[in-house]
Structures are given as structure tokens and as C-alpha cells.
Design an enzyme around this catalytic site. Structure first.
Site: not given
Length: 305
Positions: A148, A198, A212, A244, A253, A263
């Protein structure tokens, strides 16, 4: 379904030799082609020709490619994008290496999104018949696939509407100033068109910038192992390993040699169009982004390429 997944990230790098070292030896991607000042890579569990394009000459995002399920999806998305007010153009088959005809969209955030249906395709590294769990000769992190990305836009709410109306994305999670949709300002959105939690996130910020792009890992322990490898290879780590609050994913990251933020991401829950959207309020943004530390560092929100 129209958009199946983010197909490729095309970014600029300052030194192609350094970038090759990072993406092949540290992240473990396979170099699949080189053409002029561009090099093409893919992960071991990807079957399309490439998922990352590095172009020497600067830093930051050139464009993202999104793969549509059907050829007719390009015309449908083109019609919707033009109705939304976005500028579109068609790129002939072959102008992008190993990619069929492209619908190129200049988004309201001033990013370039290429939508395509056809890319030269083969098989994953473990084969398509009686495959093993993973290749025995993985290098470095051994990242299996692109996952993503997060971009910034002056109007995150406008990009949310664009992705909903043109790509068929729904919002899995968002950060907003109010729980009342009629009285809220959208600060950030996490959107998808599949069960992947996502595919693209949009954070309020400067136009046309990259925060990112991320690679998928299977297990949380692989995130910790990746961080160890980054330390061995002197890769600058931005944040992590941590989790997260948004998406519940485990993460590290870090930066490539040009300064583009990468990431590695594992976990996260499944998304469905009928699952209620999760809303976070700005007063708990630290917990939302970094669940353990519960605070943001300035670099994470200000360093963009």
C-alpha cells in the site's frame, strides 16, 4: 470490482547503484529489467512483471499504477474521473515497459495514477503447482509483495470522494475533527476496494507528495527481523518496530538511500464494504498512528518526498 490492487510504485532515486543494493539485498526484491535510467523489481510472491520502478534523477514519486480487473474498467473509470473534473489521457500499449494500454489520471491531489488491466504476467517464485511456503534463497527481508502507500493532499476529503466515486474505494478508517459527518473536517483516510485493510491512505498536507510506500510481510515477527536487518545494513529507521492503532498492523518505517520512506507492514484486520468505518479524533492521533508510544515524532509528519 474495478481496481484490484496497487500494481506498482514508480519513484525517483538519486543513485541507482545504491538503490539497487537497498531494494535487492536489504528488502530482497528481484530485479527483473533495466531500461535506460530505470530499473524494475518485483517481490517473490508477485506474478506480474514488476511492482517497483526506480528512476535515477531526484527523489519522490513519479506515479502509482493500479490494476483494474477488466479491460472495460478503464473506460468506466475514465468517464467517472472526467465527470469528477480530473484530467485524463490514454497511454498506448508498450509505452510503459510490459504494460498494456493505460488510463492516466491527474488526480485532484496532483498525483499521477496509471490505471491498466494488462501487464506481462508469469508465476510467483515458488511456482503455481504444488508450491512450497517460500523460496529457500530469500535475500534480506525477503519482501513478498508491494502492499500500500500513503500520499498527502491539501484536501484529503476531496481525494476521499475521488477515490470513492472513481475507483470504488470505501473508507476503512479516517481521522476527522468530529464524529458528525455533517460537521467534520477530514484529516486523513485509509481506503480500499478489497479485504486488504488499506490500499491507499491520504493525509492532509502538500499536494503531489509521497509519505511512504509499503511492502507486505506475513507475520509480526518478520517486522522485528526486518528491523534487525536494517540495523545490520545501516538503513535509517524512522519509527518502529511498533503497531498502528489504525489498521492494527505491525510496522517499521525506514528510508531508502535517496530518502524515500518505505515501510514493512504485517497483519491488520480484514475490511469489508459493510463493516462500519472506524473514526479517530485528532486528540488521540498519537495512539492512532503509533499504538505503543502514543505520540508522533515531528519527522514522521514533515518529511515527505
Amino acid at each position: 470490482m474495478a481496481i484490484m490492487r496497487m500494481g506498482y510504485a514508480h519513484v525517483r532515486v538519486t543513485d541507482l547503484a545504491e538503490a539497487r543494493q537497498h531494494y535487492t539485498q536489504t528488502l530482497g526484491l528481484n530485479e527483473v529489467a533495466a531500461d535506460g535510467n530505470k530499473v524494475y523489481f518485483k517481490g517473490w510472491d508477485e506474478w506480474d512483471h514488476h511492482s517497483v520502478v526506480l528512476e535515477e534523477g531526484g527523489v519522490g514519486l513519479v506515479k502509482f499504477g493500479f490494476k483494474a480487473q477488466y479491460e472495460d474498467d478503464l473506460a468506466d473509470i475514465e468517464k467517472k474521473a472526467q465527470a469528477f473534473g480530473a484530467t485524463t489521457e490514454r497511454i498506448s500499449k508498450g509505452e510503459e515497459l510490459e504494460v498494456g494500454e493505460i488510463l492516466r489520471i491527474h488526480t485532484p491531489s496532483n498525483h499521477i495514477f496509471d490505471v491498466y488491466h494488462e501487464m506481462t504476467s508469469g508465476q510467483v517464485d515458488v511456482g503455481n503447482v504444488n508450491p512450497e511456503a517460500f523460496p529457500r534463497d530469500l535475500r534480506g527481508v525477503g519482501a513478498p509483495a508491494l502492499d500500500h502507500a500513503l500520499i498527502t493532499a491539501e484536501d484529503a476529503g476531496l481525494m476521499e470522494r475521488f477515490l470513492h466515486e472513481c475507483f470504488g474505494y470505501w473508507t476503512a478508517e479516517k481521522v476527522a475533527t468530529s464524529l458528525d459527518p455533517a460537521d467534520q473536517h477530514t484529516i486523513a483516510v485509509w481506503m480500499t476496494a478489497t479485504t486488504q485493510i488499506h490500499q491507499l491512505a491520504v493525509l492532509e498536507g502538500p499536494q503531489s507528495k509521497l509519505h511512504h510506500f509499503a511492502f507486505r510481510l506475513e507475520e509480526g515477527w518478520e517486522v522485528n527481523r526486518a528491523a534487525d536487518l536494517f540495523a545490520m545494513d545501516d538503513v535509517p529507521i524512522d519509527v518502529g518496530p511498533t503497531r498502528h492503532g489504525i489498521t492494527r498492523g505491525k510496522t517499521v518505517y525506514f528510508f531508502d538511500p535517496a530518502g524515500n520512506r518505505n515501510e514493512v507492514f504485517a497483519g491488520g484486520y480484514l475490511s469489508f464494504p459493510d463493516r462500519p468505518m472506524v473514526t479517530w479524533t485528532p486528540d488521540v492521533l498519537g495512539k492512532a498512528i503509533f499504538y505503543h508510544a502514543r505520540e508522533l515524532n515531528e519527522r514522521f509528519t514533515t518529511v515527505l518526498t
